[in-house]
Every structure is written in structure tokens, then in C-alpha cells.
Design an enzyme around this catalytic site. Structure first.
Site, short mmCIF file in Angstrom:
data_model
loop_
_atom_site.label_atom_id
_atom_site.label_comp_id
_atom_site.label_asym_id
_atom_site.label_seq_id
_atom_site.Cartn_x
_atom_site.Cartn_y
_atom_site.Cartn_z
N TYR A 150 8.48 0.37 1.80
CA TYR A 150 8.56 0.19 0.07
C TYR A 150 6.75 0.66 -0.21
O TYR A 150 5.67 -0.77 0.49
CB TYR A 150 8.98 -0.21 -0.67
CG TYR A 150 7.74 -0.83 -2.28
CD1 TYR A 150 8.63 0.17 -2.86
CD2 TYR A 150 7.27 -1.58 -2.53
CE1 TYR A 150 8.02 -0.31 -4.52
CE2 TYR A 150 7.00 -2.05 -3.87
CZ TYR A 150 7.63 -1.26 -4.94
OH TYR A 150 6.96 -1.47 -6.30
N ASP A 245 -0.10 0.42 6.00
CA ASP A 245 -0.11 -0.59 4.59
C ASP A 245 0.17 -1.80 4.94
O ASP A 245 1.31 -2.08 5.24
CB ASP A 245 1.04 0.16 3.32
CG ASP A 245 1.60 -0.60 2.18
OD1 ASP A 245 0.41 -1.35 1.52
OD2 ASP A 245 2.14 0.30 1.48
N LYS A 273 -1.68 -8.68 -2.30
CA LYS A 273 -1.10 -9.61 -1.83
C LYS A 273 -1.82 -11.04 -1.63
O LYS A 273 -2.62 -11.42 -2.80
CB LYS A 273 1.04 -9.88 -1.08
CG LYS A 273 1.51 -8.97 -2.03
CD LYS A 273 2.31 -8.83 -1.17
CE LYS A 273 3.58 -7.81 -2.23
NZ LYS A 273 3.71 -6.35 -2.13
C1 LIG Z 1 4.30 -4.93 -2.54
C2 LIG Z 1 3.60 -3.85 -1.42
C3 LIG Z 1 3.33 -2.87 -2.67
C4 LIG Z 1 3.24 -3.06 -4.00
O1 LIG Z 1 2.00 -3.98 -4.59
P1 LIG Z 1 2.08 -4.52 -6.13
O2 LIG Z 1 0.67 -5.58 -5.80
O3 LIG Z 1 3.23 -4.61 -5.78
O4 LIG Z 1 1.95 -3.08 -6.36
C5 LIG Z 1 2.53 -2.30 -1.43
N1 LIG Z 1 3.33 -1.75 -0.51
C6 LIG Z 1 4.16 -3.08 0.85
C7 LIG Z 1 4.12 -3.15 1.52
C8 LIG Z 1 4.50 -4.65 -0.59
O5 LIG Z 1 4.78 -4.86 0.36
#
Ligand SMILES: *Cc1c(COP(=O)(O)O)cnc(C)c1O
Length: 436
Positions: A150, A245, A273
């Protein structure tokens, strides 16, 4: 005739019903609705340390930590004080501030393959911008992502594999044009052969590959080092931008993230995060040559009214002062290991098919004998049993990720007493599962 009273509604049920009147599904992010595990979400009024408290003051030991940011525990005093001081100075200026420079310096000095970095306001914004940048830099349109990863909810990324492998992608959400999805190829995670085949066919048309270097959005999967090495080599050979990511894994699996864990240098990295310590922040950064393509230096447009928000920058700085202390990650890892090994031991004692993995302050729990290697393995684990386990733990005051497809998180505020309590609760649940 005796009158029959309906069961009184719990406070959470009342809150949930009220929330649904004016908020779609009663939540502002879908996983919070407990759709995966069923039942009513816990409505939280406050949190401190390792605990969240519901609206009636009941404590829960929290292993979600706002989905990662709360690595120091909730309402950590130095962070809260930094935010209070920052708020006194004003909430946003729309002008550059020295605090943004401090944050950029901190991250670039910790992770040298990040030469330039830009702040945004969420992980979604970070990945969306990184992909636009990779497309602008390479002049190519196609991108690769992996099944089960994701990367936030921008259009290019809400895509799954088409019916045939190496087929054009299909949107996973209504509202994403097929014309958009066709530029996204989705490959199985952790599969070297599929990777080689995709590069052979499309390598010279690819702008970038985006990957969760350790997957945390299909529960948790640690891919092989060989997979990452192959991916790095193929990207170099074909001039494809490799994007790690690390929105979840950054400063979570260790001070230098998953790239350091595997010894791989991606071209771009995205964060979110943890770096905002609980305030809305994201960031993307990497090689100077690529990053210089962003406006105002280059022709790839990217902007944000609240980007580099002073509250978020000052909260992040206060947090980094603690993350960079000697032994911080060793102590955090020791706690995660203690919990995971404790859970595995009681599961084994009662012959429950259970397994778990961890890196740093991140862990995954599975009701299966073997650790999953890809999305299909996760989907084939016993999710019904996971849901029973989740609710039985919740009843005892243990808050785990409310989905068999999410990772869980440890914080520095969890005490060994909290961990022992969690293991004892799990043993009671395992005994019930055996009896049922
Ligand atoms: C949480 C997450 C996102 C999205 O971040 P948001 O601040 O919720 O938009 C993207 N990539 C990864 C790996 C994530 O865990």
C-alpha cells in the site's frame, strides 16, 4: 407478561451510531471501522504512554500507536511541550522557517543517500509526488508496484494486477480511470522470476518501481535480500528510478530504515507516520540529480500550503532527539522480540498454528505454521481465527491492529509488565481456541 429489555448499548455503539449520521461509515479512514474483524470500533478519548483510553476511561495496551507514529508512546512530554511552544509562535506562515531546514538536515545526515528532501503533509502525498518526479525525470509513464503493498490512495497506486500476469493493471477502487491504471504494472512481492520477466518485457518503458522494502500493509513480510539486490540491479541496468516507500518502516525498523537493513540504496525514499510524531507529515527525498527536477528548480510541479508546518517540524525535531539516543532501537527491538517470542512460546505450548515476525519496533502475527512470503500466503492464513483472537484480546484490554492484513507496533513506552500481561492474555485466548 414480563417485559424484555434490549441489551443496553455500549458507549462505543452509541458513539458509532452518532458518528455515522454525518461521517461516511462513521470514520475518516476505512480500517478504523473494524470492517475486517467485525464489531464496533473503540472510540478513544485520550492516550498516554503505551495506553489508549476509551470514552469511559477504560485503558487498553495499544499495539497500533496511531498506525506507527507513536514510537515514543502516546503524548510523550518532550513532543507535547515542543508542540505547545511552537503553537505559541503561530500555527503556519506560508513562508520558509529554519525548522524545516533542521528537519531536512537531520534526515539527510542520518541517511546519506538522501541528498535533498521535501516535506509534504501525508504519506499519500509523498508517494504521489515521488512518482510524478520519477516520471518527469525519466520521461516514461509506466510504473511497477507489488501485490499487497500500500502506498496511499493516489490514482496510479490503487491498482492491482490484471487477469494475466504482466497484464495491464486494473483499478482496485471505483473512480480510478482504466486509462490511468494501465500505466501501473503489479507484480507478486518477493518473486525474483516475475521481476526479471517484467523488466525483460517493459524495463526500458518503466519510470519507477515503488516498493515497501519490508511490507507492513499485508500484515508483515520481510522479503529476501536477494530479491532486493535483484531489484536494485535491474533498476540500475534499465535506468528505472527505485523508490523505497518507507512511510511505515522509516525510523521504525531502525534509525536508518529498511534500506540500511538490506544494505540497498534506493534512488528516492518516501516517509510519513513517525517523522511527524503524530502530526500530519510526509516527505520524499533522494538523489540530488532527480530531486533537482522539482519546482522551483525544475519542471515537475509539487507544492503544499501547509508543507513543512512549523508544529510538525518542531514535534519531529523533539522526537528525533530521542530516536538518536544510543541504544534506543536496541531496547525497542528487545521489547518486540520479547513479546513475539513469548506469544510464539504459548502458542506452541497449546499446539496453536501460529507464527510471528518482527524487525525493530514492527511485528506481524499470523495464524499459520509458516511465515508468509507474499500476499497470497497472508490471504491463506486463518483470518477467521485472527478475528476471534483480536476480539478476545480486545475484551481483556489489549488493542491489536483490527485486521489480519495489518502489522502491529511496539513503542518505547511499553513496559515488560505490559508485555507479560499481553502474553498472559494471549495464553488464555489460545486455551479457549483449543477448547472450542
Ligand atoms: C500509511 C502508508 C502510506 C500512506 O500514508 P498516509 O499518511 O496515510 O497518506 C503510504 N505508504 C505506506 C507504506 C504506508 O504505510
Amino acid at each position: 407478561m414480563t417485559q424484555v429489555f434490549a441489551d443496553p448499548k455500549t458507549a462505543d455503539q452509541v458513539h458509532f451510531e452518532k458518528a455515522k449520521r454525518h461521517i461516511p461509515g462513521g470514520v475518516n479512514s476505512p480500517v478504523r471501522a473494524f470492517t475486517g474483524v467485525g464489531g464496533t470500533p473503540v472510540f478513544v478519548s485520550k492516550a498516554k504512554g503505551a495506553y489508549i483510553y476509551d470514552t469511559e476511561g477504560r485503558p487498553y495496551i495499544d499495539y497500533v500507536g496511531s498506525w506507527g507514529p507513536m514510537i515514543l508512546g502516546h503524548a510523550f512530554d518532550p513532543v507535547i511541550n515542543a508542540v505547545k511552544t511552537a503553537a505559541d509562535d503561530g500555527l503556519s506562515f506560508g513562508c520558509p522557517t529554519p525548522f524545516e531546514t533542521t528537519m531536512a538536515d537531520l534526515i539527510c545526515e542520518l541517511i546519506p543517500h538522501i541528498e535533498l528532501i521535501r516535506m509534504v503533509s501525508s504519506g499519500t502525498e509523498a508517494t504521489m509526488s515521488a512518482i510524478r518526479l520519477a516520471r518527469g525525470y525519466t520521461g516514461r509513464d509506466k510504473i511497477v508496484k507489488f501485490e499487497g503493498c500500500y502506498h496511499g490512495h493516489s490514482d496510479s497506486l490503487l491498482v492491482k494486477a490484471g487477469s494475466g500476469m504482466l497484464d495491464i493493471g486494473e483499478p482496485t477502487s471505483k473512480g480510478v480511470p482504466a486509462d490511468f491504471a494501465k500505466h501501473t504494472l503489479t507484480l507478486p512481492y518477493n518473486d525474483i522470476e516475475a521481476l526479471k520477466a517484467a523488466f525483460e518485457k517493459f524495463g526500458s518503458e518503466l519510470a519507477c518501481v515503488i516498493i515497501e522494502p519490508i511490507a507492513g500493509n499485508m500484515n508483515m513480510i520481510i522479503p529476501t535480500k536477494e530479491f532486493h539486490q535483484t531489484l536494485r540491479q535491474l533498476c540500475t541496468d534499465y535506468g528505472v528510478v527505485l523508490i523505497f516507500d518507507e512511510v511505515m518502516t522509516g525510523f521504525r525498523v531502525g534509525l536508518k530504515g529498511a534500506s540500511h537493513y538490506f544494505g540497498i540504496q534506493p534512488d528516492l525514499t518516501t516517509f510519513g507516520k513517525i517523522i511527524g510524531a503524530g502530526l500530519p507529515v510526509g516527505a520524499f527525498g533522494g538523489k540530488k540529480e532527480i530531486m533537482e527536477c522539482i519546482a522551483p528548480l525544475g519542471g515537475v510541479y509539487q507544492a503544499g500550503t501547509l508543507s513543512g508546518n512549523p508544529l510538525a517540524m518542531r514535534a519531529g525535531k523533539a522526537m528525533f532527539e530521542h530516536l538518536t539516543k544510543p541504544d534506543f532501537y536496541e531496547e525497542l527491538t528487545a521489547k518486540t522480540a520479547y513479546l513475539v517470542n513469548g506469544l510464539k512460546a504459548v502458542a506452541k505450548k497449546h499446539s496453536i498454528a501460529f507464527n510471528a515476525c518482527y524487525v525493530g519496533g514492527m511485528f506481524g502475527l499470523f495464524f499459520s505454521e509458516n511465515l508468509p512470503k507474499n500476499f497470497n500466503d497472508v490471504a491463506n492464513a486463518d483470518t477467521k481465527r485472527f478475528n476471534e483472537f483480536f476480539h478476545a484480546m480486545l475484551k481483556q484490554g489489549i488493542y491489536l491492529a483490527p485486521s489480519a492484513f495489518e502489522a502491529s507496533f511496539m513503542s518505547a513506552a511499553h513496559s515488560y509488565d505490559d508485555l507479560d500481561k499481553t502474553i498472559a492474555c494471549a495464553e488464555r485466548v489460545f486455551l479457549e481456541l483449543v477448547a472450542s
